[in-house]
Design a protein around this motif. Structure first.
Motif, PDB file in Angstrom:
ATOM      1  N   HIS A  36      17.995  46.308  83.240  1.00 54.77           N
ATOM      2  CA  HIS A  36      18.398  47.563  83.896  1.00 54.77           C
ATOM      3  C   HIS A  36      18.309  47.488  85.413  1.00 54.77           C
ATOM      4  O   HIS A  36      18.213  48.516  86.079  1.00 54.77           O
TER       5      HIS A  36
ATOM      6  N   CYS B 266      24.091  48.643  85.112  1.00 57.41           N
ATOM      7  CA  CYS B 266      22.932  47.799  84.771  1.00 57.41           C
ATOM      8  C   CYS B 266      23.408  46.409  84.312  1.00 57.41           C
ATOM      9  O   CYS B 266      24.465  46.280  83.687  1.00 57.41           O
TER      10      CYS B 266
ATOM     11  N   CYS C  74      25.336  52.898  81.244  1.00 56.73           N
ATOM     12  CA  CYS C  74      24.374  52.184  80.388  1.00 56.73           C
ATOM     13  C   CYS C  74      23.652  53.201  79.500  1.00 56.73           C
ATOM     14  O   CYS C  74      23.404  54.324  79.937  1.00 56.73           O
TER      15      CYS C  74
ATOM     16  N   CYS D  35      20.738  53.568  79.022  1.00 53.45           N
ATOM     17  CA  CYS D  35      19.484  54.018  79.651  1.00 53.45           C
ATOM     18  C   CYS D  35      19.709  55.248  80.526  1.00 53.45           C
ATOM     19  O   CYS D  35      18.772  55.872  80.982  1.00 53.45           O
TER      20      CYS D  35
HETATM   21 ZN   LIG Z   1      20.434  50.541  82.013  1.00 55.35          ZN
END
Ligand SMILES: [Zn+2]
Length: 325
Positions: free
Chosen positions: A167, A184, A177, A179
């Motif tokens: 990340h 990332c 992403c 996340c």
């Molecule tokens: Zn990420």
């Protein structure tokens, strides 16, 4: 002889091994990681315990254990770990394990010492203990699988903090992403990234041998298939792996510039495609990293990709019990 159990619990498969104190693998088994729990009686931790009990009841294993003492269980899990309490804080790929006190549950069930670690950290420890990193003091391990994990060995010791290499940002306005961020490294260099990249290109009309695969259902494309088509000379598939090398190279140049490392070791299921990305990776990593410091750094292929996580988990258990003696 003392033996430790090493468990590597991944999003798809769980690897169970028995390892001797010198790192030799005496037995190993791969089984699917239990699916998401639907009721209290099939909680994932209960199913993992049942699987391990069945493994230990196998005649061959019983024979091995009759001449040895079982030192404990090392567990590597994909996710963020509270290693003090042996609890899994967050695990995007095995969400049903979140909040589970896996150390306490296994200790109670098997009456053995248990150590829990993030799977990529366990992998890095395995490389240091008996793998490619055995004689290297400081290095970073990248695990190139469905996602992109990493671990850091510094002056011979495992860095125990979070190491979310997947990340770090390599494209400020890049792909979204899971996340929650954009651009990332994992969104450009991982099994998932390879599939996304292939589908996006095919859907926008790029010609490729991949078009005729999967009966027109592009969502069945796997990284292995893209690898196969790249070997067959498919230009889109080859370009996808070249891009993986390009972005990994950028990520690695950042690691080289930040950490005092002697090597980067790359492991995980996708290293079978090594020849398709290593040239671009190396070119990019050395072009962008700080010289002359970076000129002595080696980029190495893991030689223990299959078992490193479970071996590392077993190694961490041996380390813990020797520290306590
Ligand atoms: Zn990420």
């Amino acid at each position: 002889m003392r033996i430790a159990i090493g468990l590597d619990i991944g999003g798809t498969n769980t690897k169970t091994i028995l390892a001797a104190e010198d790192g030799r693998v005496l037995s190993s088994l791969q089984s699917p990681t239990p699916p998401v729990s639907t009721s209290a009686s099939d909680r994932i931790e209960e199913l993992l315990i049942k699987n391990l009990q069945a493994f230990l009841k196998n005649e061959k294993i019983k024979m091995l254990l009759s001449n040895a003492s079982l030192a404990g269980i090392g567990i590597g899990v994909a996710g963020l770990i509270d290693r003090e309490n042996g609890k899994i804080i967050k695990s995007p790929n095995i969400a049903s394990l979140e909040g589970v006190h896996i150390k306490e549950i296994f200790e109670r069930e098997f009456d053995l010492p248990v150590v829990v670690e993030n799977d990529a950290n366990a992998y890095a420890y395995g490389e240091k203990w008996v793998g490619t990193g055995k004689d290297i003091n400081s290095f970073v391990v990248l695990t190139l699988g469905t996602g992109l994990g990493g671990g850091h060995i510094y002056k011979g010791k495992l860095y125990e903090g979070p190491f979310e290499i997947g990340h770090i940002i390599i494209e400020p306005k890049g792909r979204v992403c899971p996340c929650g961020s954009h651009g990332c490294l994992e969104s450009y260099a991982s099994g998932r990234a390879i599939i996304d990249r292939a589908i996006t290109s095919i859907e926008s009309g790029t010609k490729s041998l991949l078009v005729d695969c999967c009966g027109g259902n592009y969502y069945k494309i796997t990284p292995e298939l893209v690898f196969q088509k790249a070997l067959d000379g498919d230009s889109l598939s080859r370009e996808i792996f070249r891009e993986v090398g390009h972005y990994l190279g950028i990520g690695i140049s950042n690691l080289i510039n930040i950490f005092s490392i002697e090597a980067v070791i790359i492991g995980g299921g996708l290293i079978n495609a090594w020849e398709l990305f290593i040239e671009e990776l190396t070119k990019e990593a050395f072009k962008r990293s700080f010289k002359p410091y970076s000129s002595t750094i080696k980029i190495l292929k893991s030689t223990m990709a299959k078992d490193a996580g479970s071996i590392g988990a077993a190694g961490l258990l041996f380390k813990k019990i020797s520290a306590e003696q």
